[in-house]
Write a protein that holds these residues in place. Sequence first.
Motif, PDB file in Angstrom:
ATOM      1  N   GLN A   6      44.485  45.291  35.828  1.00  0.00           N
ATOM      2  CA  GLN A   6      43.215  44.610  36.059  1.00  0.00           C
ATOM      3  C   GLN A   6      43.030  44.127  37.475  1.00  0.00           C
ATOM      4  O   GLN A   6      43.973  43.718  38.137  1.00  0.00           O
ATOM      5  CB  GLN A   6      43.082  43.439  35.098  1.00  0.00           C
ATOM      6  CG  GLN A   6      42.239  43.809  33.904  1.00  0.00           C
ATOM      7  CD  GLN A   6      42.061  42.621  33.010  1.00  0.00           C
ATOM      8  OE1 GLN A   6      41.701  41.558  33.459  1.00  0.00           O
ATOM      9  NE2 GLN A   6      42.348  42.808  31.736  1.00  0.00           N
ATOM     10  N   TYR A   7      41.785  44.154  37.904  1.00  0.00           N
ATOM     11  CA  TYR A   7      41.411  43.719  39.236  1.00  0.00           C
ATOM     12  C   TYR A   7      41.615  42.216  39.392  1.00  0.00           C
ATOM     13  O   TYR A   7      41.286  41.447  38.501  1.00  0.00           O
ATOM     14  CB  TYR A   7      39.935  44.080  39.450  1.00  0.00           C
ATOM     15  CG  TYR A   7      39.325  43.538  40.711  1.00  0.00           C
ATOM     16  CD1 TYR A   7      39.733  44.037  41.946  1.00  0.00           C
ATOM     17  CD2 TYR A   7      38.347  42.559  40.663  1.00  0.00           C
ATOM     18  CE1 TYR A   7      39.165  43.539  43.114  1.00  0.00           C
ATOM     19  CE2 TYR A   7      37.772  42.067  41.824  1.00  0.00           C
ATOM     20  CZ  TYR A   7      38.184  42.554  43.046  1.00  0.00           C
ATOM     21  OH  TYR A   7      37.625  42.065  44.187  1.00  0.00           O
ATOM     22  N   VAL A   8      42.188  41.810  40.523  1.00  0.00           N
ATOM     23  CA  VAL A   8      42.334  40.390  40.827  1.00  0.00           C
ATOM     24  C   VAL A   8      41.333  40.066  41.928  1.00  0.00           C
ATOM     25  O   VAL A   8      41.469  40.540  43.043  1.00  0.00           O
ATOM     26  CB  VAL A   8      43.748  40.067  41.335  1.00  0.00           C
ATOM     27  CG1 VAL A   8      43.904  38.571  41.518  1.00  0.00           C
ATOM     28  CG2 VAL A   8      44.798  40.620  40.403  1.00  0.00           C
ATOM     29  N   PRO A   9      40.299  39.260  41.625  1.00  0.00           N
ATOM     30  CA  PRO A   9      39.289  38.993  42.646  1.00  0.00           C
ATOM     31  C   PRO A   9      39.912  38.274  43.843  1.00  0.00           C
ATOM     32  O   PRO A   9      40.875  37.533  43.700  1.00  0.00           O
ATOM     33  CB  PRO A   9      38.287  38.074  41.932  1.00  0.00           C
ATOM     34  CG  PRO A   9      38.616  38.145  40.491  1.00  0.00           C
ATOM     35  CD  PRO A   9      40.032  38.549  40.371  1.00  0.00           C
ATOM     36  N   GLY A  10      39.368  38.521  45.025  1.00  0.00           N
ATOM     37  CA  GLY A  10      39.894  37.868  46.211  1.00  0.00           C
ATOM     38  C   GLY A  10      39.108  38.292  47.428  1.00  0.00           C
ATOM     39  O   GLY A  10      38.208  39.134  47.345  1.00  0.00           O
ATOM     40  N   ASN A  11      39.436  37.697  48.562  1.00  0.00           N
ATOM     41  CA  ASN A  11      38.703  38.018  49.778  1.00  0.00           C
ATOM     42  C   ASN A  11      39.666  38.245  50.938  1.00  0.00           C
ATOM     43  O   ASN A  11      39.369  37.951  52.084  1.00  0.00           O
ATOM     44  CB  ASN A  11      37.714  36.887  50.089  1.00  0.00           C
ATOM     45  CG  ASN A  11      36.646  37.350  51.048  1.00  0.00           C
ATOM     46  OD1 ASN A  11      36.346  38.538  51.105  1.00  0.00           O
ATOM     47  ND2 ASN A  11      36.102  36.423  51.832  1.00  0.00           N
ATOM     48  N   PRO A  19      37.661  51.009  50.497  1.00  0.00           N
ATOM     49  CA  PRO A  19      38.478  51.624  49.435  1.00  0.00           C
ATOM     50  C   PRO A  19      39.109  52.947  49.875  1.00  0.00           C
ATOM     51  O   PRO A  19      40.244  53.246  49.493  1.00  0.00           O
ATOM     52  CB  PRO A  19      37.485  51.841  48.296  1.00  0.00           C
ATOM     53  CG  PRO A  19      36.400  50.859  48.521  1.00  0.00           C
ATOM     54  CD  PRO A  19      36.319  50.639  49.999  1.00  0.00           C
ATOM     55  N   VAL A  20      38.371  53.685  50.687  1.00  0.00           N
ATOM     56  CA  VAL A  20      38.909  54.972  51.130  1.00  0.00           C
ATOM     57  C   VAL A  20      40.142  54.759  52.000  1.00  0.00           C
ATOM     58  O   VAL A  20      41.136  55.490  51.879  1.00  0.00           O
ATOM     59  CB  VAL A  20      37.825  55.771  51.897  1.00  0.00           C
ATOM     60  CG1 VAL A  20      38.413  57.028  52.490  1.00  0.00           C
ATOM     61  CG2 VAL A  20      36.665  56.101  50.973  1.00  0.00           C
ATOM     62  N   THR A 123      41.257  46.407  44.362  1.00  0.00           N
ATOM     63  CA  THR A 123      40.010  47.137  44.533  1.00  0.00           C
ATOM     64  C   THR A 123      39.289  47.197  43.201  1.00  0.00           C
ATOM     65  O   THR A 123      39.908  47.480  42.176  1.00  0.00           O
ATOM     66  CB  THR A 123      40.272  48.598  44.984  1.00  0.00           C
ATOM     67  OG1 THR A 123      41.366  48.598  45.880  1.00  0.00           O
ATOM     68  CG2 THR A 123      39.055  49.201  45.633  1.00  0.00           C
ATOM     69  N   ARG A 124      38.001  46.936  43.205  1.00  0.00           N
ATOM     70  CA  ARG A 124      37.230  47.136  41.978  1.00  0.00           C
ATOM     71  C   ARG A 124      37.128  48.629  41.739  1.00  0.00           C
ATOM     72  O   ARG A 124      36.876  49.394  42.673  1.00  0.00           O
ATOM     73  CB  ARG A 124      35.823  46.585  42.141  1.00  0.00           C
ATOM     74  CG  ARG A 124      35.781  45.141  42.416  1.00  0.00           C
ATOM     75  CD  ARG A 124      34.360  44.767  42.710  1.00  0.00           C
ATOM     76  NE  ARG A 124      34.273  43.326  42.840  1.00  0.00           N
ATOM     77  CZ  ARG A 124      33.194  42.625  42.528  1.00  0.00           C
ATOM     78  NH1 ARG A 124      32.127  43.234  42.098  1.00  0.00           N
ATOM     79  NH2 ARG A 124      33.197  41.331  42.657  1.00  0.00           N
ATOM     80  N   ILE A 125      37.270  49.023  40.483  1.00  0.00           N
ATOM     81  CA  ILE A 125      37.204  50.446  40.148  1.00  0.00           C
ATOM     82  C   ILE A 125      35.885  51.043  40.625  1.00  0.00           C
ATOM     83  O   ILE A 125      35.836  52.148  41.168  1.00  0.00           O
ATOM     84  CB  ILE A 125      37.303  50.653  38.623  1.00  0.00           C
ATOM     85  CG1 ILE A 125      38.593  50.056  38.103  1.00  0.00           C
ATOM     86  CG2 ILE A 125      37.236  52.122  38.281  1.00  0.00           C
ATOM     87  CD1 ILE A 125      39.806  50.570  38.784  1.00  0.00           C
ATOM     88  N   THR A 126      34.824  50.264  40.443  1.00  0.00           N
ATOM     89  CA  THR A 126      33.507  50.790  40.821  1.00  0.00           C
ATOM     90  C   THR A 126      33.433  51.021  42.327  1.00  0.00           C
ATOM     91  O   THR A 126      32.844  51.991  42.777  1.00  0.00           O
ATOM     92  CB  THR A 126      32.402  49.827  40.367  1.00  0.00           C
ATOM     93  OG1 THR A 126      33.003  48.777  39.631  1.00  0.00           O
ATOM     94  CG2 THR A 126      31.426  50.532  39.501  1.00  0.00           C
ATOM     95  N   ASP A 127      34.044  50.110  43.101  1.00  0.00           N
ATOM     96  CA  ASP A 127      34.062  50.315  44.549  1.00  0.00           C
ATOM     97  C   ASP A 127      34.858  51.569  44.896  1.00  0.00           C
ATOM     98  O   ASP A 127      34.477  52.354  45.760  1.00  0.00           O
ATOM     99  CB  ASP A 127      34.705  49.109  45.254  1.00  0.00           C
ATOM    100  CG  ASP A 127      33.760  47.917  45.288  1.00  0.00           C
ATOM    101  OD1 ASP A 127      32.542  48.146  45.135  1.00  0.00           O
ATOM    102  OD2 ASP A 127      34.234  46.789  45.456  1.00  0.00           O
TER     103      ASP A 127
ATOM    104  N   ASP B 102      29.120  44.895  38.038  1.00  0.00           N
ATOM    105  CA  ASP B 102      28.943  46.342  38.166  1.00  0.00           C
ATOM    106  C   ASP B 102      28.177  46.920  36.983  1.00  0.00           C
ATOM    107  O   ASP B 102      27.454  47.900  37.109  1.00  0.00           O
ATOM    108  CB  ASP B 102      30.303  47.029  38.277  1.00  0.00           C
ATOM    109  CG  ASP B 102      31.007  46.639  39.567  1.00  0.00           C
ATOM    110  OD1 ASP B 102      30.302  46.305  40.522  1.00  0.00           O
ATOM    111  OD2 ASP B 102      32.243  46.653  39.597  1.00  0.00           O
ATOM    112  N   GLU B 103      28.352  46.287  35.815  1.00  0.00           N
ATOM    113  CA  GLU B 103      27.644  46.750  34.632  1.00  0.00           C
ATOM    114  C   GLU B 103      26.132  46.579  34.836  1.00  0.00           C
ATOM    115  O   GLU B 103      25.339  47.431  34.460  1.00  0.00           O
ATOM    116  CB  GLU B 103      28.117  45.961  33.405  1.00  0.00           C
ATOM    117  CG  GLU B 103      27.487  46.355  32.090  1.00  0.00           C
ATOM    118  CD  GLU B 103      27.818  47.765  31.667  1.00  0.00           C
ATOM    119  OE1 GLU B 103      28.732  48.381  32.247  1.00  0.00           O
ATOM    120  OE2 GLU B 103      27.136  48.277  30.763  1.00  0.00           O
ATOM    121  N   LEU B 104      25.746  45.485  35.460  1.00  0.00           N
ATOM    122  CA  LEU B 104      24.326  45.268  35.734  1.00  0.00           C
ATOM    123  C   LEU B 104      23.817  46.196  36.833  1.00  0.00           C
ATOM    124  O   LEU B 104      22.700  46.678  36.786  1.00  0.00           O
ATOM    125  CB  LEU B 104      24.072  43.805  36.112  1.00  0.00           C
ATOM    126  CG  LEU B 104      23.729  42.975  34.875  1.00  0.00           C
ATOM    127  CD1 LEU B 104      24.953  42.265  34.361  1.00  0.00           C
ATOM    128  CD2 LEU B 104      22.610  42.014  35.152  1.00  0.00           C
TER     129      LEU B 104
END
Lengths: 248, 279, 274
Positions: A6-11, A19-20, A123-127, B102-104
């Motif tokens: 799972q993604y761990v949010p952070g900055n 991501p690339v 990294t978020r999967i979507t990113d 992301d779902e939204l």
Amino acid sequence: MNNLFQYVPGNSLIHRMNPVTKIFLTIIICVAAFVTDRLLFLVGLLAVDLLIGIVAGVANRTWNIFRGLLKIAVFLFLLQVLLTRKGTPVFWIITDQGLLTAGKVVLRLVVVCMPLALVLAVTRITDLTNAMVQVLHVPYQYAFTLSTAIRFIPQFLEEMSGIMEAQTARGVAFDKARGLKKFSMILPLCAPLLISSVRRTDQTAVAAEVRGFRLRTRESGYKKYPFTAVDLGAVLFSLALLAGAILL
Amino acid sequence: MIQIQDFSFTYKNGENPALQEISLTVPDGGFLGIIGPAGAGKTTLARAIAGIIPHHYPGDFYGSVTVNGLDTVDSKIVDLSRLVGMVFQDVESQIISPLVEDELLYGLENFGVPREEIPGRMEEALAKVGVSDLRERSIASLSGGQRQKVAIASIIALKPKILVLDEPTGELDPRSSRQIFSLLKELNEEQGITVILIEQKIMLLCEFARQLAVLSKGRIIRQGETRDVLSHADELQALGVNCPRVTTLSRMLSEKTRAEQPVCINLDEAENMVRRLIP
Amino acid sequence: MIELDKVSFAYADQGPSVQDVSFRLEKGEFAAILGANGAGKTTTVRLMDGLLKPTSGRVLIGGMDTAASSVSERAAKVGFLFQNPDRQICKNTVREEILFGLRTVRGQDGEEALQARTDEILKEFSFSGEEEPFSLSRGQRQRVALASILAVEPEILILDEPTTGLDYLECCQIMDRIRRMNEEQQVTVVMVCHDMEVVLDYAHRALVMAGGRLLADGAVPEIFRDTDLMEKASILPPQMIGLGLRLGAGFENADSPEKMAETVLALRGKGAAQ
């Protein structure tokens, strides 16, 4: 187990990296691990892996991944040591050559697997998939398959533990079994799991379709993924790693 | 407007028709509730309105289904999905992304919503469903009820003209269910969105839906204004469809007082009826 | 029969889900646990069967601490019906499914006895036994799950939202059968349920939870009449009770449409006589 993917949010610096670039860095670490033949360099790469995890602020996760891999590594190490016959015996049937080869094999394994798992943590999967589509021009269908597969891992595990819970409650002794025994008990339960998974995959395809799956183009992503100074630094760093692996 | 005429459908490999001779009209801005026992064909009807039938599920298709002038058979599914937003029964399979945000984004990106509009739409949809605080969370960390709300928000953000919801409150407690129903009412009344709602929670449905259609074994047994449909409570109960208790009460009082009492569909009406009866 | 003694529970890296909950259920009781989403209801019933072990406090089933024995050993005594029947069903026919449960916990009875018991249960639930569970409707699958749990004749039955996703008839079929178990065999029943009409119709005792704590414990119609409590627990009372509360004095016992109609007629008669 569930949390390892799972993604761990952070900055952090690593989070903000393109991501690339993260994929590039991962691949370079893998290549370097296979190119080099020096034990010390592999240890160095492992240190790099751990450092990345710490810089990204996911030290706990890094440690968990490392610990998980260590179990497999110990098993492989023993196997390798006992099977290698070349070299001078050091103790019983164990040879110096065996120790060295085994050490390299397991170090490579750990060095290669760590960044793969870490990428998902930072990294978020979507990113990841959007950047692959936008920057690397990967066809969206492939990226979608990948992201859905990863999205379904926690769901699959959730379903699995739900099934085990339900079966335990009706008397199947999951709570007392361990290891292989447990595995052989899970196997017959896979039928319902597979049926529900197949049904779900089909429904997910429909859900994507009615939300414009087919309209999506390379330009659709809301977020853009420009390269920044951080990325340049990371690329230079990976090239240096690669050069080191070849030259040293 | 949704016009369904003499529509029958049998799934490929299906033995019996899932729906038979369905004729149904839902005007723009209507709020239609669909009820019926399990296996009556409710989900099939929802799929037909969204164009998922026949585009995703092939089969024998008779009659016609027209949505805002588009014949679902001749139109592309993407053109239909711009009009019709669908919330599926199984929330797990509806959610595509690993993260709420992301779902939204997913549908908004695909339908080419202008970039500057996207953040506002996301915030609005999350706030309406009451899950603004979940925006950064991963789907895996949410409870079933929270996932259901996120799924609804992701469809509302797309601002469809027609909303089709297949048992959208299954995982929700009574208060959250009522909250979702109120939201649908608000969208329906303020923005003129047509709502088609399949639901087993009969009391809520009767309170909110203006029209009802009762399905049984693939056919529409009754359709019309909610109150008119409920005046046939005996018939519905014989089919295995429950009625709100206030409706049962008004029927019993009609029998016992030997005078026709109005068909009650909510507490206010029942209270008025009783107060009128007791001098 | 079941006793929770100052039980608290917290999931890993999360705040407490259940805090300091104590109650005791006697043999033959029919109790419902009520509360909003996230109130700790599901966690509580999982604690009751030992599927979760309390972080502090004790859960006793028939005097035995759940921490000291395993869930699977208790399965002959405690039946658990989950919200989703598909997690339980794992065989290709209804007959096999029921036999599987029986063999797991009552293997010592001998195959002949188990076959006979299966026939009995199949007949009672009007299954032929040859049906494939996964081609049945959700409600029918829930009946299969219930049949295989009742086949082993548990003393305690725990139900976690057993009627979610079921239509009215299926819901009645399941709940009527459970009521019979409760009345005829004195089986102790605990259920988590969001449908307050079902709770009113079937349960006798209500345990009201909010924020992981037990807010109230009492008899069913009375609990629903406590408006402050209902507000605190985010529960909307059943329709007839809500109506009775609005109408005020004289309607305290009118908790079903039948009783409400009788009350109205009686008051009407009184009004006419005056």
